[in-house]
Motif scaffolding. Structure first.
Motif, PDB file in Angstrom:
ATOM      1  N   LEU A 155       0.858  -1.181   0.000  1.00  0.00           N
ATOM      2  CA  LEU A 155       0.000   0.000   0.000  1.00  0.00           C
ATOM      3  C   LEU A 155       0.895   1.233   0.000  1.00  0.00           C
ATOM      4  O   LEU A 155       1.743   1.388   0.875  1.00  0.00           O
ATOM      5  N   VAL A 156       0.706   2.087  -0.992  1.00  0.00           N
ATOM      6  CA  VAL A 156       1.460   3.343  -1.042  1.00  0.00           C
ATOM      7  C   VAL A 156       0.450   4.459  -0.845  1.00  0.00           C
ATOM      8  O   VAL A 156      -0.415   4.688  -1.698  1.00  0.00           O
ATOM      9  N   ASP A 157       0.535   5.131   0.291  1.00  0.00           N
ATOM     10  CA  ASP A 157      -0.526   6.054   0.697  1.00  0.00           C
ATOM     11  C   ASP A 157      -0.119   7.512   0.517  1.00  0.00           C
ATOM     12  O   ASP A 157       0.881   7.970   1.075  1.00  0.00           O
ATOM     13  N   ASN A 158      -0.928   8.238  -0.261  1.00  0.00           N
ATOM     14  CA  ASN A 158      -0.699   9.650  -0.533  1.00  0.00           C
ATOM     15  C   ASN A 158      -1.481  10.577   0.401  1.00  0.00           C
ATOM     16  O   ASN A 158      -1.405  11.801   0.272  1.00  0.00           O
ATOM     17  N   THR A 159      -2.246   9.999   1.328  1.00  0.00           N
ATOM     18  CA  THR A 159      -3.087  10.804   2.211  1.00  0.00           C
ATOM     19  C   THR A 159      -2.224  11.690   3.114  1.00  0.00           C
ATOM     20  O   THR A 159      -1.199  11.247   3.635  1.00  0.00           O
ATOM     21  N   GLU A 160      -2.689  12.939   3.294  1.00  0.00           N
ATOM     22  CA  GLU A 160      -1.909  13.888   4.091  1.00  0.00           C
ATOM     23  C   GLU A 160      -1.704  13.403   5.529  1.00  0.00           C
ATOM     24  O   GLU A 160      -0.658  13.637   6.132  1.00  0.00           O
ATOM     25  N   ASN A 161      -2.712  12.744   6.094  1.00  0.00           N
ATOM     26  CA  ASN A 161      -2.599  12.152   7.429  1.00  0.00           C
ATOM     27  C   ASN A 161      -2.985  10.680   7.320  1.00  0.00           C
ATOM     28  O   ASN A 161      -4.156  10.331   7.410  1.00  0.00           O
ATOM     29  N   CYS A 162      -1.985   9.855   7.132  1.00  0.00           N
ATOM     30  CA  CYS A 162      -2.211   8.430   6.892  1.00  0.00           C
ATOM     31  C   CYS A 162      -2.958   7.804   8.072  1.00  0.00           C
ATOM     32  O   CYS A 162      -2.582   7.999   9.229  1.00  0.00           O
ATOM     33  N   PHE A 163      -4.026   7.049   7.763  1.00  0.00           N
ATOM     34  CA  PHE A 163      -4.829   6.461   8.844  1.00  0.00           C
ATOM     35  C   PHE A 163      -5.051   4.953   8.664  1.00  0.00           C
ATOM     36  O   PHE A 163      -5.973   4.380   9.252  1.00  0.00           O
ATOM     37  N   ILE A 164      -4.216   4.297   7.835  1.00  0.00           N
ATOM     38  CA  ILE A 164      -4.440   2.872   7.580  1.00  0.00           C
ATOM     39  C   ILE A 164      -3.321   1.991   8.152  1.00  0.00           C
ATOM     40  O   ILE A 164      -3.155   0.853   7.738  1.00  0.00           O
ATOM     41  N   GLU A 165      -2.565   2.524   9.129  1.00  0.00           N
ATOM     42  CA  GLU A 165      -1.507   1.726   9.754  1.00  0.00           C
ATOM     43  C   GLU A 165      -2.072   0.467  10.404  1.00  0.00           C
ATOM     44  O   GLU A 165      -1.499  -0.623  10.272  1.00  0.00           O
ATOM     45  N   CYS A 219       3.932   5.284   3.766  1.00  0.00           N
ATOM     46  CA  CYS A 219       3.164   6.522   3.980  1.00  0.00           C
ATOM     47  C   CYS A 219       4.014   7.741   3.639  1.00  0.00           C
ATOM     48  O   CYS A 219       5.144   7.862   4.117  1.00  0.00           O
ATOM     49  N   PHE A 220       3.450   8.637   2.846  1.00  0.00           N
ATOM     50  CA  PHE A 220       4.126   9.904   2.544  1.00  0.00           C
ATOM     51  C   PHE A 220       3.688  11.019   3.503  1.00  0.00           C
ATOM     52  O   PHE A 220       4.420  11.959   3.751  1.00  0.00           O
ATOM     53  N   ASN A 221       2.429  10.925   3.979  1.00  0.00           N
ATOM     54  CA  ASN A 221       1.781  12.016   4.715  1.00  0.00           C
ATOM     55  C   ASN A 221       1.772  13.302   3.897  1.00  0.00           C
ATOM     56  O   ASN A 221       1.817  14.415   4.430  1.00  0.00           O
ATOM     57  N   GLU A 222       1.734  13.130   2.589  1.00  0.00           N
ATOM     58  CA  GLU A 222       1.647  14.234   1.629  1.00  0.00           C
ATOM     59  C   GLU A 222       1.247  13.632   0.288  1.00  0.00           C
ATOM     60  O   GLU A 222       1.627  12.495  -0.012  1.00  0.00           O
ATOM     61  N   ASN A 223       0.476  14.373  -0.486  1.00  0.00           N
ATOM     62  CA  ASN A 223       0.047  13.855  -1.787  1.00  0.00           C
ATOM     63  C   ASN A 223       1.106  14.147  -2.842  1.00  0.00           C
ATOM     64  O   ASN A 223       1.260  15.272  -3.294  1.00  0.00           O
TER      65      ASN A 223
END
Length: 289
Positions: free
Chosen positions: A33-43, A55-59
């Motif tokens: 899973l590569v997550d572009n969400t600003e506040n990653c919530f799928i940990e 997680c990037f915590n940025e798009n």
């Protein structure tokens, strides 16, 4: 062969993401899973299912997210990489059907057939004609794979050798035309691209679709519409894009996204983004808006 599945996420529906991950794990694949969400919530989801999470915590856009996933998989000796959107829907046999045509060490791209999530129609497949324009393929036999010139990335399987020949996704585009530009690079390098009709996937393009009889409008938000218009200009200027195809894509993007304005509530946002996209496209602006 070792299969890695790369799912790019942005504010995903956790239940649907969990379902697709579970189907892929049943197929003995490795899931990233590569997550572009600003506040990653799928940990918690990734830990619960035992899948990799970046997680990037940025798009950073779909192209960069896919590239990160590709490099991660190749570093772990992936033979085949399969790409998904977070809202894709598959059955438990999808991977076995999709990857059945692959031969070890042979560069190849294979795509499924797609059915619209809301209205159930089957998305067409295309080849390029002598003018470089897309021509719909009429298929009579759904038991054999067939050659195409154009696919979307979601659901597609790619042998690792292809990336050595063609390269990674173009991050200048951020989103939209990323898969189209990349598959044209494959075509320029004579990489075989097929559709395997035994592999079926339910997919949604946009937030909804509107049938106008003479065309079907796929409605996205105002920011996504910006990228569709702006990137059509970047796409047209690309050396691997046939001249008439590039012109047609710009005209289609301009008309399509202009018509959408009449069917949405946030008309001001759409109009503002529309004209900004035309300006930025003409000025060759790239990357994130």
């Amino acid at each position: 062969m070792k299969i890695f599945c790369v799912i790019v996420c942005y504010n995903p529906d956790v239940d649907n993401l969990s379902r697709i991950c579970q189907s892929l794990l049943l197929s003995k694949t490795n899931v990233i899973l590569v997550d572009n969400t600003e506040n990653c919530f799928i940990e918690d989801l990734s830990q619960e299912l035992g899948v990799e999470l970046i997680c990037f915590n940025e798009n950073h856009g779909i192209a960069k997210a896919q590239n990160i996933g590709i490099n991660y998989a190749i570093e772990r000796n992936a033979d085949i990489l399969v790409f998904f959107d977070q809202d894709s829907q598959i059955d438990d046999y999808f991977i076995s059907h999709l990857t059945s045509p692959f031969i070890a060490n042979k560069p190849m791209v294979v795509s499924p057939v797609f059915y619209d999530k809301d209205q159930g129609f089957r998305f067409p497949n295309y080849r390029l004609n002598s003018l470089g324009l897309l021509k719909e393929i009429k298929t009579l036999n759904d038991n054999e794979i067939y050659s195409v010139d154009m696919i979307i990335s979601s659901g597609s399987a790619v042998s690792r050798e292809v990336f050595d020949i063609v390269g990674l996704m173009n991050e200048d585009y951020f989103i939209d035309y990323v898969d189209t530009e990349w598959i044209l690079r494959c075509r320029s390098k004579n990489i075989p691209v097929f559709v395997n009709p035994k592999a079926k996937m339910i997919h949604a393009i946009g937030e909804k679709s509107i049938d106008l009889r003479f065309t079907r409008l796929f409605v996205h938000g105002p920011l996504r519409s910006y990228y569709k218009v702006r990137n059509s200009f970047l796409f047209m200027k690309n050396k691997n894009v046939p001249f008439f195809m590039g012109i047609k894509e710009v005209i289609t993007a301009l008309l399509h996204n202009f018509l959408i304005i009449f069917f949405v509530k946030e008309k001001y946002k759409f109009i503002k983004n529309y004209f900004q996209a035309v300006k930025d496209g003409l000025l060759n602006k790239k990357g994130k808006k």
